[in-house]
Design a protein around this motif. Structure first.
Motif, PDB file in Angstrom:
ATOM      1  N   SER A 225       0.828  -1.205   0.000  1.00  0.00           N
ATOM      2  CA  SER A 225       0.000   0.000   0.000  1.00  0.00           C
ATOM      3  C   SER A 225       0.864   1.256   0.000  1.00  0.00           C
ATOM      4  O   SER A 225       0.573   2.233  -0.698  1.00  0.00           O
ATOM      5  CB  SER A 225      -0.932   0.012   1.218  1.00  0.00           C
ATOM      6  OG  SER A 225      -1.827  -1.082   1.181  1.00  0.00           O
ATOM      7  N   LEU A 229       0.921   4.246  -2.778  1.00  0.00           N
ATOM      8  CA  LEU A 229       0.741   5.643  -2.416  1.00  0.00           C
ATOM      9  C   LEU A 229       1.946   6.477  -2.853  1.00  0.00           C
ATOM     10  O   LEU A 229       1.798   7.616  -3.317  1.00  0.00           O
ATOM     11  CB  LEU A 229       0.540   5.770  -0.899  1.00  0.00           C
ATOM     12  CG  LEU A 229      -0.792   5.234  -0.362  1.00  0.00           C
ATOM     13  CD1 LEU A 229      -0.748   5.122   1.155  1.00  0.00           C
ATOM     14  CD2 LEU A 229      -1.955   6.126  -0.787  1.00  0.00           C
ATOM     15  N   LEU A 240      -0.991  12.198   2.958  1.00  0.00           N
ATOM     16  CA  LEU A 240      -2.220  11.402   2.919  1.00  0.00           C
ATOM     17  C   LEU A 240      -3.405  12.219   3.415  1.00  0.00           C
ATOM     18  O   LEU A 240      -4.500  12.180   2.829  1.00  0.00           O
ATOM     19  CB  LEU A 240      -2.036  10.145   3.779  1.00  0.00           C
ATOM     20  CG  LEU A 240      -3.197   9.150   3.825  1.00  0.00           C
ATOM     21  CD1 LEU A 240      -3.441   8.535   2.449  1.00  0.00           C
ATOM     22  CD2 LEU A 240      -2.906   8.047   4.847  1.00  0.00           C
ATOM     23  N   GLU A 245     -10.490  12.698  -0.815  1.00  0.00           N
ATOM     24  CA  GLU A 245     -11.051  11.387  -0.479  1.00  0.00           C
ATOM     25  C   GLU A 245     -11.370  10.565  -1.726  1.00  0.00           C
ATOM     26  O   GLU A 245     -11.187   9.350  -1.744  1.00  0.00           O
ATOM     27  CB  GLU A 245     -12.316  11.557   0.370  1.00  0.00           C
ATOM     28  CG  GLU A 245     -12.043  12.020   1.790  1.00  0.00           C
ATOM     29  CD  GLU A 245     -13.290  12.005   2.643  1.00  0.00           C
ATOM     30  OE1 GLU A 245     -14.394  11.772   2.101  1.00  0.00           O
ATOM     31  OE2 GLU A 245     -13.172  12.213   3.875  1.00  0.00           O
ATOM     32  N   THR A 247      -9.793  10.419  -4.479  1.00  0.00           N
ATOM     33  CA  THR A 247      -8.575   9.813  -5.022  1.00  0.00           C
ATOM     34  C   THR A 247      -8.258   8.519  -4.287  1.00  0.00           C
ATOM     35  O   THR A 247      -7.949   7.481  -4.892  1.00  0.00           O
ATOM     36  CB  THR A 247      -7.384  10.784  -4.885  1.00  0.00           C
ATOM     37  OG1 THR A 247      -7.673  11.973  -5.607  1.00  0.00           O
ATOM     38  CG2 THR A 247      -6.113  10.152  -5.433  1.00  0.00           C
ATOM     39  N   LEU A 248      -8.345   8.564  -2.963  1.00  0.00           N
ATOM     40  CA  LEU A 248      -8.034   7.381  -2.160  1.00  0.00           C
ATOM     41  C   LEU A 248      -9.120   6.325  -2.277  1.00  0.00           C
ATOM     42  O   LEU A 248      -8.833   5.129  -2.238  1.00  0.00           O
ATOM     43  CB  LEU A 248      -7.840   7.791  -0.701  1.00  0.00           C
ATOM     44  CG  LEU A 248      -6.584   8.640  -0.450  1.00  0.00           C
ATOM     45  CD1 LEU A 248      -6.609   9.223   0.943  1.00  0.00           C
ATOM     46  CD2 LEU A 248      -5.326   7.811  -0.659  1.00  0.00           C
ATOM     47  N   LYS A 249     -10.359   6.771  -2.444  1.00  0.00           N
ATOM     48  CA  LYS A 249     -11.442   5.805  -2.616  1.00  0.00           C
ATOM     49  C   LYS A 249     -11.275   5.053  -3.925  1.00  0.00           C
ATOM     50  O   LYS A 249     -11.553   3.854  -4.017  1.00  0.00           O
ATOM     51  CB  LYS A 249     -12.799   6.510  -2.568  1.00  0.00           C
ATOM     52  CG  LYS A 249     -13.975   5.540  -2.565  1.00  0.00           C
ATOM     53  CD  LYS A 249     -15.300   6.271  -2.389  1.00  0.00           C
ATOM     54  CE  LYS A 249     -16.456   5.272  -2.357  1.00  0.00           C
ATOM     55  NZ  LYS A 249     -17.773   5.974  -2.216  1.00  0.00           N
ATOM     56  N   MET A 251      -8.455   4.327  -5.249  1.00  0.00           N
ATOM     57  CA  MET A 251      -7.313   3.432  -5.093  1.00  0.00           C
ATOM     58  C   MET A 251      -7.611   2.256  -4.167  1.00  0.00           C
ATOM     59  O   MET A 251      -7.219   1.113  -4.437  1.00  0.00           O
ATOM     60  CB  MET A 251      -6.109   4.202  -4.525  1.00  0.00           C
ATOM     61  CG  MET A 251      -5.551   5.272  -5.458  1.00  0.00           C
ATOM     62  SD  MET A 251      -4.186   6.186  -4.681  1.00  0.00           S
ATOM     63  CE  MET A 251      -2.944   4.884  -4.558  1.00  0.00           C
ATOM     64  N   PHE A 252      -8.312   2.521  -3.051  1.00  0.00           N
ATOM     65  CA  PHE A 252      -8.481   1.491  -2.013  1.00  0.00           C
ATOM     66  C   PHE A 252      -9.930   1.200  -1.653  1.00  0.00           C
ATOM     67  O   PHE A 252     -10.187   0.454  -0.703  1.00  0.00           O
ATOM     68  CB  PHE A 252      -7.745   1.933  -0.737  1.00  0.00           C
ATOM     69  CG  PHE A 252      -6.272   2.164  -0.934  1.00  0.00           C
ATOM     70  CD1 PHE A 252      -5.401   1.098  -1.099  1.00  0.00           C
ATOM     71  CD2 PHE A 252      -5.768   3.454  -0.960  1.00  0.00           C
ATOM     72  CE1 PHE A 252      -4.048   1.318  -1.272  1.00  0.00           C
ATOM     73  CE2 PHE A 252      -4.412   3.679  -1.135  1.00  0.00           C
ATOM     74  CZ  PHE A 252      -3.544   2.604  -1.298  1.00  0.00           C
ATOM     75  N   GLY A 256     -10.068   3.591   1.716  1.00  0.00           N
ATOM     76  CA  GLY A 256      -9.392   4.856   1.480  1.00  0.00           C
ATOM     77  C   GLY A 256      -9.931   5.974   2.341  1.00  0.00           C
ATOM     78  O   GLY A 256      -9.179   6.847   2.803  1.00  0.00           O
ATOM     79  N   LEU A 259      -8.471   5.726   5.767  1.00  0.00           N
ATOM     80  CA  LEU A 259      -7.077   6.167   5.814  1.00  0.00           C
ATOM     81  C   LEU A 259      -6.975   7.684   5.960  1.00  0.00           C
ATOM     82  O   LEU A 259      -6.157   8.200   6.718  1.00  0.00           O
ATOM     83  CB  LEU A 259      -6.334   5.704   4.564  1.00  0.00           C
ATOM     84  CG  LEU A 259      -6.121   4.191   4.403  1.00  0.00           C
ATOM     85  CD1 LEU A 259      -5.430   3.894   3.087  1.00  0.00           C
ATOM     86  CD2 LEU A 259      -5.298   3.642   5.565  1.00  0.00           C
TER      87      LEU A 259
END
Length: 428
Positions: A225, A229, A240, A245, A247-249, A251-252, A256, A259
């Motif tokens: 992970s 990142l 981070l 949000e 962008t991270l959603k 990805m993960f 996300g 995180l």
């Protein structure tokens, strides 16, 4: 390493500092004004737990690289290792052969689950003296909610110091403690100043503490992970926290969002108290010979030593047992166990040795070289403070043996496990 580190936001003219004695120019407001009505969550993490237990039991291992996991030529992996071993680049999950290559002079020890579980339970018992809200999350770490009780002990720092001192004095082990307004911050804090550290992060200093740290310090961000990142420029927790949000959603997934919240200092505060007490089903010790042997005196000397160690643990926990098991690993790595169940409960080294010796001789284990030997006792129960036999006969050699054991226990408690031993147990 060690000491107390309190993180501040700089608004009171102080920079983060490491304090060894807790007396250097700090406002007493950390226990009340700074925390206010915010939760005060503690995360306690034992230092190199399994290896530290082995060093505590055998003081001769202090200062030496100790690797727990098995024989160096086995196909197993390192369970844990002492800080001395970590200086050679050894870490958990490393193949034992690689660990041996990096540090051929290390002491390799087989894991003993019941021993470590017992010590883990003792740590929890100590923590529960201070707060009933203790939640073990693994064998070597636990959360503790001290929100309602820390003022009683003079604040979060003094509460943590008292717990650390009790663990050191009673178990001869060290731990690292992190304190924060939630579980996530407390856990990151406990790992930031190991070993034997104490890091306190009040709620108004969370972002200052978190944002400069590598992103893989976030609970749940592993190596892969972190690499993912890093490819999009997110290298610190601060990076981070400032990432959208969406962008991270992408990805993960839903993880996300979690995180981002942790990176901004948000987290759970519930500590789910555990009421399960550890009760050992068996106790044992084992030893691997430096060189395979079937020398009768050497094997019997070691057998007496192991019986003495098992007997000592029985007395420490106030237990007796009925079934003695002998464990033998031969030169070809074949493992054989044989057991005998006695008519009465026993707890002295003489009784345990006698049963183990019978198993050794009756099964002709000395006909071939032995690589490893172990002694275990099971069918445990709490010993009675007074035995019926004590009232029926004037002279009981077993009672005399127990009186001798008490004297030996006192010497070991004061001077270490190797302070006194039976002479014939030293020939191995």
């Amino acid at each position: 390493m060690g000491g107390v580190k309190e993180i501040n936001d700089g608004t009171r003219g102080r920079v983060p500092s490491t304090i060894s004695d807790g007396t250097r120019g700090r406002a007493p407001s950390t226990s009340e004004g700074v925390w206010g009505n915010y939760p005060v969550i503690m995360h306690l993490d034992m230092d190199a737990f399994f290896a530290a237990i082995e060093q505590s039991i055998q003081p001769s291992l202090k200062g030496k690289p100790v690797i727990v996991g098995g024989d160096p030529d086995s196909r197993g992996v390192v369970s844990t290792c002492s800080y001395e071993a970590r200086n050679y680049g050894i870490h958990s999950a490393m193949p034992m052969k690689e660990a041996h290559r990096l540090c051929p002079d290390a002491v390799f020890v087989n894991t003993t689950g019941d021993k470590y579980s017992y010590m883990s339970a003792q740590v929890v018992i100590i923590m529960k003296r201070f707060s009933p809200a203790v939640e073990p999350v693994s064998i070597d770490e636990a959360f503790c909610d001290i929100t309602a009780i820390h003022k009683r002990y003079g604040g979060p720092e003094k509460t943590a110091q008292a717990i650390k001192q009790a663990i050191k004095e009673e178990l001869n082990l060290t731990c690292s403690i992190g304190i924060g307004p939630n579980r996530s911050v407390a856990k990151i804090a406990s790992g930031s100043n190991k070993p034997d550290g104490l890091v306190i992060v009040p709620h108004d200093s969370v972002k200052q503490f978190l944002w400069v740290r590598p992103v893989d310090h976030i609970w749940g961000v592993g190596k892969k992970s972190a690499e993912a990142l890093g490819k999009v420029g997110i290298k610190t927790i601060g990076d981070l926290a400032k990432t959208p949000e969406k962008t991270l959603k992408a990805m993960f997934g839903i993880m996300g969002l979690g995180l981002v919240r942790m990176a901004n200092g948000e987290g759970e505060t519930d500590v789910r108290a555990s009421h399960v007490e550890y009760e050992a089903k068996s106790m044992g010790h084992e030893h691997t010979f430096d060189k395979d042997t079937n020398d009768r005196e050497r094997v019997l000397g070691l057998l007496l030593y192991l019986a003495d160690r098992v007997s000592r643990r029985l007395r420490q926990t106030g237990c007796v047992g009925r079934t003695v098991t002998l464990k033998v690993r031969k030169s070809n790595f074949k493992l054989i166990t044989r057991a005998i169940t006695l008519s009465a409960n026993i707890d002295t080294e003489k009784e345990i040795f006698r049963a183990a010796r019978k198993l050794l001789i009756d099964n002709r284990f000395l006909d071939e070289p032995i690589r490893l030997i172990g002694v275990n006792i099971s069918h445990l129960k709490k010993s009675e403070s007074e035995r019926l036999d004590d009232f029926l006969i004037d002279y009981d050699p077993t009672k005399k043996r127990r009186e001798l054991d008490k004297v030996m226990d006192g010497l070991r408690d004061k001077h270490g496990e190797e302070a006194i031993f039976f002479a014939s147990s030293q020939i191995f």
